[in-house]
Write a protein that holds these residues in place. Structure first.
Motif, PDB file in Angstrom:
ATOM      1  N   VAL A   7      69.384 -21.839 -35.494  1.00  0.00           N
ATOM      2  CA  VAL A   7      70.407 -21.696 -34.411  1.00  0.00           C
ATOM      3  C   VAL A   7      69.873 -21.760 -33.247  1.00  0.00           C
ATOM      4  CG1 VAL A   7      71.974 -19.892 -33.522  1.00  0.00           C
ATOM      5  CG2 VAL A   7      71.755 -19.866 -36.320  1.00  0.00           C
ATOM      6  N   ARG A  11      71.216 -24.301 -30.413  1.00  0.00           N
ATOM      7  CA  ARG A  11      72.167 -23.784 -29.172  1.00  0.00           C
ATOM      8  C   ARG A  11      71.186 -24.436 -28.119  1.00  0.00           C
ATOM      9  NH1 ARG A  11      71.562 -18.430 -30.234  1.00  0.00           N
ATOM     10  NH2 ARG A  11      73.787 -18.439 -31.060  1.00  0.00           N
ATOM     11  N   LYS A 127      77.017 -31.283 -31.575  1.00  0.00           N
ATOM     12  CA  LYS A 127      76.464 -29.950 -31.488  1.00  0.00           C
ATOM     13  C   LYS A 127      77.516 -28.959 -31.567  1.00  0.00           C
ATOM     14  CE  LYS A 127      74.342 -26.981 -27.838  1.00  0.00           C
ATOM     15  NZ  LYS A 127      73.678 -26.989 -26.645  1.00  0.00           N
ATOM     16  N   LEU A 131      76.881 -26.184 -34.499  1.00  0.00           N
ATOM     17  CA  LEU A 131      76.929 -24.786 -34.146  1.00  0.00           C
ATOM     18  C   LEU A 131      78.056 -23.906 -35.189  1.00  0.00           C
ATOM     19  CD1 LEU A 131      76.843 -24.524 -30.253  1.00  0.00           C
ATOM     20  CD2 LEU A 131      75.325 -23.558 -31.738  1.00  0.00           C
ATOM     21  N   ALA A 136      77.550 -19.966 -35.516  1.00  0.00           N
ATOM     22  CA  ALA A 136      76.769 -19.396 -34.342  1.00  0.00           C
ATOM     23  C   ALA A 136      78.094 -19.268 -33.192  1.00  0.00           C
ATOM     24  CB  ALA A 136      75.775 -20.142 -33.772  1.00  0.00           C
ATOM     25  N   SER A 138      80.047 -20.486 -30.380  1.00  0.00           N
ATOM     26  CA  SER A 138      80.478 -22.064 -29.934  1.00  0.00           C
ATOM     27  C   SER A 138      80.406 -22.154 -28.574  1.00  0.00           C
ATOM     28  CB  SER A 138      81.618 -22.488 -30.624  1.00  0.00           C
ATOM     29  OG  SER A 138      82.862 -21.859 -29.975  1.00  0.00           O
ATOM     30  N   ALA A 141      78.772 -24.787 -27.139  1.00  0.00           N
ATOM     31  CA  ALA A 141      79.100 -26.397 -27.221  1.00  0.00           C
ATOM     32  C   ALA A 141      79.714 -26.898 -26.178  1.00  0.00           C
ATOM     33  CB  ALA A 141      79.954 -26.104 -28.566  1.00  0.00           C
TER      34      ALA A 141
END
Length: 159
Positions: A7, A11, A127, A131, A136, A138, A141
């Motif tokens: 993650v 990220r 990406k 995510l 995860a 977002s 993003a």
């Protein structure tokens, strides 16, 4: 790349990873996280077990073209710190760090120079998907740049 988990890799450096893959580079992510590999596959990167890579007598292709490392990984594992310091001293790789540089344990002057990576439109889209696959949040993003600290010695920086 060395990341404590997948993650964090996505990220903090997912767009950078994707853009490097699109530039034709082989991207390896060394992580202790043995979870779902889909987020990294979405970005075109390959996961490698961190412990296996660090304990192997064969350290892969050296020098790498680029290294991105979470500062916490440098601070918590002397083997990671040594790889980063060797890459910085050799001056042959683009070394980038994310996170709190004070925890990296790399010494004064290393990691002081900020560098932004402007994500391609495709990198932002991939990406966001990575995510989502990692379940995860977002909010990362929507960023158009990822912020790193450049890993360079004072000697290499011209000081």
């Amino acid at each position: 790349m060395v990341a404590p988990n997948m993650v964090d890799a996505v990220r903090f450096a997912g767009g950078w990873l994707f853009d490097r893959v699109m530039a034709g580079e082989e991207v390896l992510v060394l992580t202790a996280d043995h979870g779902d590999l889909r987020p990294l596959r979405i970005l075109g990167a390959h996961a490698v077990d961190l412990e296996c890579a660090l304990s192997s007598p064969v350290q892969g292709p050296w020098p790498p073209q680029a290294i991105a490392v979470g500062a916490d990984s440098c601070g918590s594992d002397s083997r990671v710190r040594q790889i980063v310091l060797k890459a910085i001293d050799d001056g042959l790789a683009d070394v980038r760090l994310w996170g709190d540089q004070k925890t990296a344990g790399l010494g004064d002057g290393i990691g002081d120079s900020p560098v932004l990576h402007r994500l391609s439109v495709a990198a932002r889209a991939f990406k966001a998907q990575a995510l989502a696959a990692a379940a995860a949040p977002s909010h990362g993003a929507a960023v158009v740049t990822e912020t790193f600290r450049r890993g360079e010695s004072l000697r290499a920086a011209g000081a």
